[in-house]
Design a protein around this motif. Structure first.
Motif, PDB file in Angstrom:
ATOM      1  N   ILE A 122       0.823  -1.202   0.000  1.00 31.48           N
ATOM      2  CA  ILE A 122       0.000   0.000   0.000  1.00 31.48           C
ATOM      3  C   ILE A 122       0.861   1.257   0.000  1.00 31.48           C
ATOM      4  O   ILE A 122       1.837   1.368   0.746  1.00 31.48           O
ATOM      5  N   SER A 123       0.456   2.216  -0.837  1.00 33.21           N
ATOM      6  CA  SER A 123       1.093   3.523  -0.929  1.00 33.21           C
ATOM      7  C   SER A 123       0.075   4.591  -0.532  1.00 33.21           C
ATOM      8  O   SER A 123      -1.003   4.263  -0.030  1.00 33.21           O
ATOM      9  N   ALA A 124       0.372   5.845  -0.788  1.00 33.53           N
ATOM     10  CA  ALA A 124      -0.517   6.935  -0.398  1.00 33.53           C
ATOM     11  C   ALA A 124      -1.816   6.950  -1.203  1.00 33.53           C
ATOM     12  O   ALA A 124      -2.895   7.116  -0.642  1.00 33.53           O
ATOM     13  N   ASP A 125      -1.723   6.770  -2.535  1.00 39.37           N
ATOM     14  CA  ASP A 125      -2.909   6.843  -3.383  1.00 39.37           C
ATOM     15  C   ASP A 125      -3.042   5.635  -4.299  1.00 39.37           C
ATOM     16  O   ASP A 125      -3.754   5.667  -5.296  1.00 39.37           O
ATOM     17  N   SER A 126      -2.324   4.582  -3.958  1.00 39.65           N
ATOM     18  CA  SER A 126      -2.314   3.398  -4.818  1.00 39.65           C
ATOM     19  C   SER A 126      -1.925   2.174  -4.002  1.00 39.65           C
ATOM     20  O   SER A 126      -1.562   2.285  -2.836  1.00 39.65           O
ATOM     21  N   HIS A 127      -2.011   1.038  -4.655  1.00 44.48           N
ATOM     22  CA  HIS A 127      -1.467  -0.174  -4.062  1.00 44.48           C
ATOM     23  C   HIS A 127      -0.955  -1.052  -5.191  1.00 44.48           C
ATOM     24  O   HIS A 127      -1.337  -0.901  -6.348  1.00 44.48           O
ATOM     25  N   THR A 128      -0.049  -1.942  -4.827  1.00 48.89           N
ATOM     26  CA  THR A 128       0.467  -2.926  -5.765  1.00 48.89           C
ATOM     27  C   THR A 128       0.131  -4.294  -5.209  1.00 48.89           C
ATOM     28  O   THR A 128       0.549  -4.647  -4.105  1.00 48.89           O
TER      29      THR A 128
END
Length: 118
Positions: free
Chosen positions: A77-83
């Motif tokens: 998880i990132s700030a405005d996205s996820h992988t």
């Protein structure tokens, strides 16, 4: 944004092979990049930029791979996205980075595969 819930919804739609549920996750102005876009000759640069083309691409994949199934490995998880990292029906490693708009719709995807796409 609850990226774990978004990932669960995405996996459920794909594993149910429900094209309508899959397409409901993507914004109209989605940008989707995958080496298979090029391999299947949908776009020379590997990127689709309309939801209509993305639906045709997904429909082809569902028709060509009757045992298509994704098994989650990890959701980064990132700030405005996820992988999402997952294994596909061939046990190959796949990552998909999803960026979202303010309504929780996927607007950008970068799909990457371990090894070279056929």
């Amino acid at each position: 944004m609850d990226f774990d819930r978004l990932a669960e919804t995405w996996y459920a739609a794909w594993n149910a092979r429900d094209l309508d549920a899959i397409m409901a996750l993507y914004a109209d102005d989605v940008r989707f990049t995958s080496p298979y876009v090029r391999t299947l000759e949908f776009a020379a640069d590997g990127t689709l930029t309309t939801k209509f083309d993305l639906e045709r691409y997904f429909a082809l994949g569902l028709s060509k791979i009757p045992n298509l199934h994704f098994t989650p490995v990890v959701n980064c998880i990132s700030a405005d996205s996820h992988t999402m990292v997952y294994r596909n029906q061939s046990d190959a490693w796949v990552t998909e980075m999803h960026e979202y708009d303010g309504h929780g719709m996927i607007v950008r995807v970068v799909a990457s595969y371990a090894g070279s796409p056929a």
